[in-house]
Design a protein around this motif. Structure first.
Motif, PDB file in Angstrom:
ATOM      1  N   GLN A  38       1.003  -0.994  -0.182  1.00  0.00           N
ATOM      2  CA  GLN A  38       0.165   0.314   0.019  1.00  0.00           C
ATOM      3  C   GLN A  38       0.405   0.825   0.036  1.00  0.00           C
ATOM      4  O   GLN A  38       0.317   2.125  -0.867  1.00  0.00           O
ATOM      5  CB  GLN A  38      -0.698  -0.140   1.356  1.00  0.00           C
ATOM      6  N   LEU A  39       1.999   0.621   0.655  1.00  0.00           N
ATOM      7  CA  LEU A  39       2.532   2.778   1.123  1.00  0.00           C
ATOM      8  C   LEU A  39       4.545   1.496   0.667  1.00  0.00           C
ATOM      9  O   LEU A  39       4.852   0.904   1.488  1.00  0.00           O
ATOM     10  CB  LEU A  39       2.734   2.942   2.120  1.00  0.00           C
ATOM     11  N   VAL A  40       4.764   1.724  -0.546  1.00  0.00           N
ATOM     12  CA  VAL A  40       5.835   1.040  -1.120  1.00  0.00           C
ATOM     13  C   VAL A  40       7.324   2.493  -0.265  1.00  0.00           C
ATOM     14  O   VAL A  40       6.716   3.694  -0.887  1.00  0.00           O
ATOM     15  CB  VAL A  40       6.179   1.556  -2.113  1.00  0.00           C
ATOM     16  N   PRO A  41       8.041   2.492   0.496  1.00  0.00           N
ATOM     17  CA  PRO A  41       9.253   3.821   0.766  1.00  0.00           C
ATOM     18  C   PRO A  41       9.914   3.656  -0.576  1.00  0.00           C
ATOM     19  O   PRO A  41      10.363   3.361  -1.632  1.00  0.00           O
ATOM     20  CB  PRO A  41       9.565   1.978   1.621  1.00  0.00           C
ATOM     21  N   ASN A  42      10.128   5.018  -0.539  1.00  0.00           N
ATOM     22  CA  ASN A  42      11.051   5.816  -1.269  1.00  0.00           C
ATOM     23  C   ASN A  42      11.525   6.387  -1.403  1.00  0.00           C
ATOM     24  O   ASN A  42      13.055   5.758  -1.816  1.00  0.00           O
ATOM     25  CB  ASN A  42       9.318   6.973  -2.319  1.00  0.00           C
ATOM     26  N   LYS A  43      11.895   7.553  -0.261  1.00  0.00           N
ATOM     27  CA  LYS A  43      13.225   8.042   0.122  1.00  0.00           C
ATOM     28  C   LYS A  43      13.128   8.986   1.092  1.00  0.00           C
ATOM     29  O   LYS A  43      11.879   8.718   2.162  1.00  0.00           O
ATOM     30  CB  LYS A  43      14.129   9.147  -1.167  1.00  0.00           C
ATOM     31  N   GLY A  44      14.208   9.347   1.792  1.00  0.00           N
ATOM     32  CA  GLY A  44      13.858   9.746   3.219  1.00  0.00           C
ATOM     33  C   GLY A  44      15.110  10.779   3.390  1.00  0.00           C
ATOM     34  O   GLY A  44      16.203  10.946   2.567  1.00  0.00           O
ATOM     35  N   GLY A  74       1.772   6.135  -3.149  1.00  0.00           N
ATOM     36  CA  GLY A  74       0.563   4.967  -2.303  1.00  0.00           C
ATOM     37  C   GLY A  74       0.301   6.787  -1.782  1.00  0.00           C
ATOM     38  O   GLY A  74       0.147   7.624  -2.127  1.00  0.00           O
ATOM     39  N   ASN A  75      -0.875   6.048  -1.297  1.00  0.00           N
ATOM     40  CA  ASN A  75      -2.180   7.333  -0.354  1.00  0.00           C
ATOM     41  C   ASN A  75      -3.146   7.197   0.131  1.00  0.00           C
ATOM     42  O   ASN A  75      -3.256   5.576   0.968  1.00  0.00           O
ATOM     43  CB  ASN A  75      -3.706   7.451  -1.830  1.00  0.00           C
ATOM     44  N   ILE A  76      -2.721   7.863   1.598  1.00  0.00           N
ATOM     45  CA  ILE A  76      -3.479   7.659   2.601  1.00  0.00           C
ATOM     46  C   ILE A  76      -4.001   9.071   2.452  1.00  0.00           C
ATOM     47  O   ILE A  76      -4.244  10.291   2.348  1.00  0.00           O
ATOM     48  CB  ILE A  76      -2.774   8.044   3.620  1.00  0.00           C
ATOM     49  N   PRO A  77      -5.405   8.574   2.751  1.00  0.00           N
ATOM     50  CA  PRO A  77      -7.000   9.228   2.241  1.00  0.00           C
ATOM     51  C   PRO A  77      -7.466  11.088   3.101  1.00  0.00           C
ATOM     52  O   PRO A  77      -6.028  10.381   4.607  1.00  0.00           O
ATOM     53  CB  PRO A  77      -8.658   9.311   2.113  1.00  0.00           C
ATOM     54  N   PRO A  78      -7.318  12.265   2.633  1.00  0.00           N
ATOM     55  CA  PRO A  78      -7.195  13.169   3.581  1.00  0.00           C
ATOM     56  C   PRO A  78      -8.028  13.581   5.195  1.00  0.00           C
ATOM     57  O   PRO A  78      -7.018  13.979   6.513  1.00  0.00           O
ATOM     58  CB  PRO A  78      -7.092  14.600   3.001  1.00  0.00           C
TER      59      PRO A  78
END
Length: 239
Positions: free
Chosen positions: A138-144, A157-161
């Protein structure tokens, strides 16, 4: 000449090794206008900037202390570079330059400890998301970005507002529960020799410095969740 140089990266073996002896391999000009130079050594405790982590700072000094090079930045010219460049200036009162005698490399301990806490905290958020039901599908790690001036981690990914406020509360509860468990941070090698770091249960390729256990991170507080296009950004602080 620099393509033949090799630096042993001692920071990979021990985050809390703050000093080492080394041999100077090469000295060159960095920026004539700024008066900076580059010093390359056969080994170093100084972590170069990269992977979302700021570089260490500190000094390279002759054993008698007569010649001191103040390191303001550490870098690699490429991700797979075998040598580390220490960028900085000699102190005005330094005598001469470095010769064949061993030198002492010392880093700013407070800065290293903070960098390690911030970096490990970013990785711990990956584990905290898993614990509250947000998988890496659902949430693919991208960068930090693990700098002190506004650290964050990003995911595709997305977490609804309407859910973000609740997710922040759950994330903070989950991450700080993992901190209290004081779980050892492990580092392993993949089949290609790369470093795989596990902070709190989730594995991730990483070349940065980390704490020895989650308890050393301290309190983590996710402060906000924002979205731009397909990227979710979670801003956080350590306290």
């Amino acid at each position: 000449m620099t393509s033949e140089l090799r630096t042993e990266h001692l920071y990979y073996e021990d985050t809390y090794l703050f000093e080492c002896t080394a041999k100077v391999l090469h000295i060159s000009e960095a920026d004539a206008d700024a008066g900076t130079q580059i010093v390359v050594t056969d080994r170093t405790v100084m972590h170069p900037q990269g992977g979302g982590q700021p570089s260490d700072v500190g000094t390279i000094a002759s054993k008698d202390g007569s010649c001191v090079f103040e390191v303001s930045h550490v870098q690699k010219t490429a991700r797979d570079s075998e040598y580390v460049q220490h960028v900085g200036k000699y102190r005005p009162d330094s005598v001469g330059s470095f010769g064949d005698d061993p030198v002492i490399i010392s880093i700013n301990e407070e800065r290293r400890r903070l960098n390690a806490r911030l970096h490990s905290a970013g990785h711990l958020l990956d584990s905290a998301f898993e614990k509250i039901g947000w998988t890496q599908d659902q949430l693919v790690p991208n960068k930090g970005y693990h700098f002190p001036d506004g650290p964050y981690v990003e995911y595709t990914g997305n977490i609804p507002p309407e859910e973000r406020g609740k997710v922040i509360e759950q994330l903070n509860d989950s991450s700080n529960a993992l901190v209290k468990m004081d779980i050892p941070v492990s580092v392993a090698k993949d089949e290609k020799g790369g470093r795989i770091v596990n902070v709190g249960g989730t594995k991730c390729p990483c070349g940065g410095t980390h704490v020895k256990s989650t308890g050393e991170i301290g309190c983590i507080r996710a402060t906000k969740i924002t979205k731009k296009k397909k990227i979710i950004r979670v801003s956080y602080v350590v306290e």
